[in-house]
Scaffold this motif. Structure first.
Motif, PDB file in Angstrom:
ATOM      1  N   TYR A 157      45.859  42.409  46.287  1.00 59.84           N
ATOM      2  CA  TYR A 157      45.647  42.320  44.845  1.00 59.84           C
ATOM      3  C   TYR A 157      44.532  41.336  44.490  1.00 59.84           C
ATOM      4  N   GLY A 158      44.111  40.542  45.470  1.00 56.35           N
ATOM      5  CA  GLY A 158      43.004  39.641  45.208  1.00 56.35           C
ATOM      6  C   GLY A 158      41.675  40.361  45.047  1.00 56.35           C
ATOM      7  N   ALA A 159      41.553  41.600  45.586  1.00 59.78           N
ATOM      8  CA  ALA A 159      40.276  42.322  45.547  1.00 59.78           C
ATOM      9  C   ALA A 159      39.787  42.602  44.132  1.00 59.78           C
ATOM     10  N   GLY A 176      51.357  35.269  43.315  1.00 59.61           N
ATOM     11  CA  GLY A 176      51.940  36.325  44.135  1.00 59.61           C
ATOM     12  C   GLY A 176      51.687  36.108  45.606  1.00 59.61           C
ATOM     13  N   GLY A 177      50.469  35.695  45.950  1.00 58.15           N
ATOM     14  CA  GLY A 177      50.156  35.421  47.343  1.00 58.15           C
ATOM     15  C   GLY A 177      50.971  34.276  47.903  1.00 58.15           C
ATOM     16  N   GLY A 208      48.946  40.664  37.664  1.00 60.66           N
ATOM     17  CA  GLY A 208      47.606  40.098  37.567  1.00 60.66           C
ATOM     18  C   GLY A 208      46.540  41.164  37.415  1.00 60.66           C
ATOM     19  N   VAL A 209      46.659  42.252  38.190  1.00 61.01           N
ATOM     20  CA  VAL A 209      45.691  43.350  38.086  1.00 61.01           C
ATOM     21  C   VAL A 209      45.793  44.007  36.711  1.00 61.01           C
ATOM     22  N   TRP A 210      47.014  44.202  36.222  1.00 57.60           N
ATOM     23  CA  TRP A 210      47.206  44.785  34.893  1.00 57.60           C
ATOM     24  C   TRP A 210      46.491  43.913  33.847  1.00 57.60           C
ATOM     25  N   THR A 211      46.598  42.591  34.005  1.00 54.70           N
ATOM     26  CA  THR A 211      45.968  41.675  33.052  1.00 54.70           C
ATOM     27  C   THR A 211      44.453  41.817  33.078  1.00 54.70           C
ATOM     28  N   VAL A 212      43.878  41.920  34.276  1.00 55.71           N
ATOM     29  CA  VAL A 212      42.428  42.095  34.399  1.00 55.71           C
ATOM     30  C   VAL A 212      41.988  43.399  33.749  1.00 55.71           C
ATOM     31  N   HIS A 248      58.387  39.325  49.339  1.00 49.71           N
ATOM     32  CA  HIS A 248      57.293  40.292  49.382  1.00 49.71           C
ATOM     33  C   HIS A 248      57.252  41.120  48.104  1.00 49.71           C
ATOM     34  N   VAL A 249      58.427  41.589  47.667  1.00 51.16           N
ATOM     35  CA  VAL A 249      58.483  42.389  46.442  1.00 51.16           C
ATOM     36  C   VAL A 249      58.069  41.551  45.237  1.00 51.16           C
ATOM     37  N   ALA A 250      58.576  40.314  45.166  1.00 52.31           N
ATOM     38  CA  ALA A 250      58.225  39.442  44.048  1.00 52.31           C
ATOM     39  C   ALA A 250      56.727  39.150  44.027  1.00 52.31           C
ATOM     40  N   GLY A 251      56.162  38.875  45.196  1.00 54.73           N
ATOM     41  CA  GLY A 251      54.728  38.605  45.268  1.00 54.73           C
ATOM     42  C   GLY A 251      53.903  39.809  44.870  1.00 54.73           C
ATOM     43  N   ALA A 252      54.339  41.006  45.319  1.00 50.65           N
ATOM     44  CA  ALA A 252      53.613  42.229  44.972  1.00 50.65           C
ATOM     45  C   ALA A 252      53.664  42.489  43.475  1.00 50.65           C
TER      46      ALA A 252
END
Length: 309
Positions: free
Chosen positions: A254-256, A286-287, A141-145, A131-135
């Motif tokens: 994080y997909g949102a 991550g998912g 990914g969000v940081w990259t966007v 869970h931590v690794a996926g988060a």
């Protein structure tokens, strides 16, 4: 595996899927919001949550329940619901007025990671490495966007906005996790929280903003927001956080922002780039990591037996 566990698992899976639906609807929030960007933010807040409250009343009426059924929840439930819905949005709008949107979004989207961490404190909760690794992959990914949208550096002058954005993350993650303690309160109770949020938004709008008469297109945008990301999404999220898998929901959330950016690209309001594709890959990874189950083979264990790590 006990019969009880087998019987409850489909319900938990269905609740988690309801959360995925909410996340999908939130992915449309940015695109729909562009259609009402001319309108004052608190006017948009009051209008969309009023529509959400009407949607909730329609749900109650369709099942033959009375309107007061939507208001039946303990005072602590009212505090949590109104505090979560109104508190998050009020802080978010303030943060956008006090700091650049890229930094605000980056800080506010700490809430999925906080859901993963906070959920371990619930009775029977357990924080797993996957869970931590996926988060963390999702956060990358969000940081990259968001980094693709501009400078992500911080400035002291924007400190109030950064703090408000951090407040957003804390409010929404706390709301989502504490919802589990109100699992017996039906989702119809969200109707009352939406109505109270609309009333607070209207009071703030009348006190602080000029009223702008929406055009036909803007009225349709408000309707779409109130029925979708600011309406049905909250009813689905309520059911998901009360009965679904919270750590997985935190990671999948994080997909949102990635879906939001993809929709903006499809609509021609943002430009696709290799960085965006990399962000999508990180969020997807991550998912997959968070929802994976590890197969362990040993004495007395079949090769196809999977257990959580």
């Amino acid at each position: 595996m006990s019969d009880t566990t087998s019987a409850t698992r489909p319900s938990r899976r269905a609740a988690t899927l309801a959360g995925v639906a909410a996340i999908g609807l939130w992915g449309s929030l940015a695109l729909l919001s562009t259609s009402v960007s001319r309108l004052p933010p608190l006017q948009v807040l009051a209008s969309t949550f009023a529509i959400a409250a009407l949607l909730g009343l329609a749900r109650v009426a369709r099942r033959g329940g009375g309107a007061l059924r939507a208001l039946r929840q303990p005072p602590s439930g009212w505090l949590l619901g109104v505090g979560g819905l109104f508190g998050y949005h009020a802080l978010y709008f303030y943060a956008l007025s006090a700091a650049p949107p890229v930094q605000v979004s980056l800080i506010a989207y700490l809430w999925p990671l906080l859901i993963v961490l906070f959920s371990a404190a619930l009775p029977g909760g357990r924080l797993r490495r996957r869970h931590v690794a996926g988060a963390l992959l999702g956060l990358a990914g969000v940081w990259t966007v968001l980094a693709a949208a501009g400078d992500v550096g911080v400035r002291a002058a924007h400190a109030p906005g950064y703090l408000a954005a951090l407040g957003c993350a804390l409010v929404w993650s706390t709301y989502s996790v504490v919802q589990r303690r109100f699992a017996d309160v039906p989702a119809d109770a969200v109707t009352g929280s939406c109505a109270a949020t609309a009333a607070l938004g209207l009071a703030g709008h009348l006190a602080l903003e000029p009223t702008v008469v929406p055009s036909a297109g803007e009225a349709l945008g408000l309707l779409a927001l109130g029925l979708g990301p600011a309406g049905a999404a909250f009813f689905a999220w309520d059911h998901a956080t009360k009965h679904g898998d919270l750590p997985q929901l935190g990671v999948l959330s994080y997909g949102a922002p990635v879906l939001s950016t993809l929709l903006l690209c499809v609509a021609g309001r943002a430009e696709a780039s290799p960085r965006l594709l990399a962000a999508c890959a990180l969020v997807a990874a991550g998912g997959l990591v968070a929802t994976a189950r590890v197969a362990r083979v040993g004495p007395g264990t079949q090769n196809n037996t999977c257990i959580d790590n």
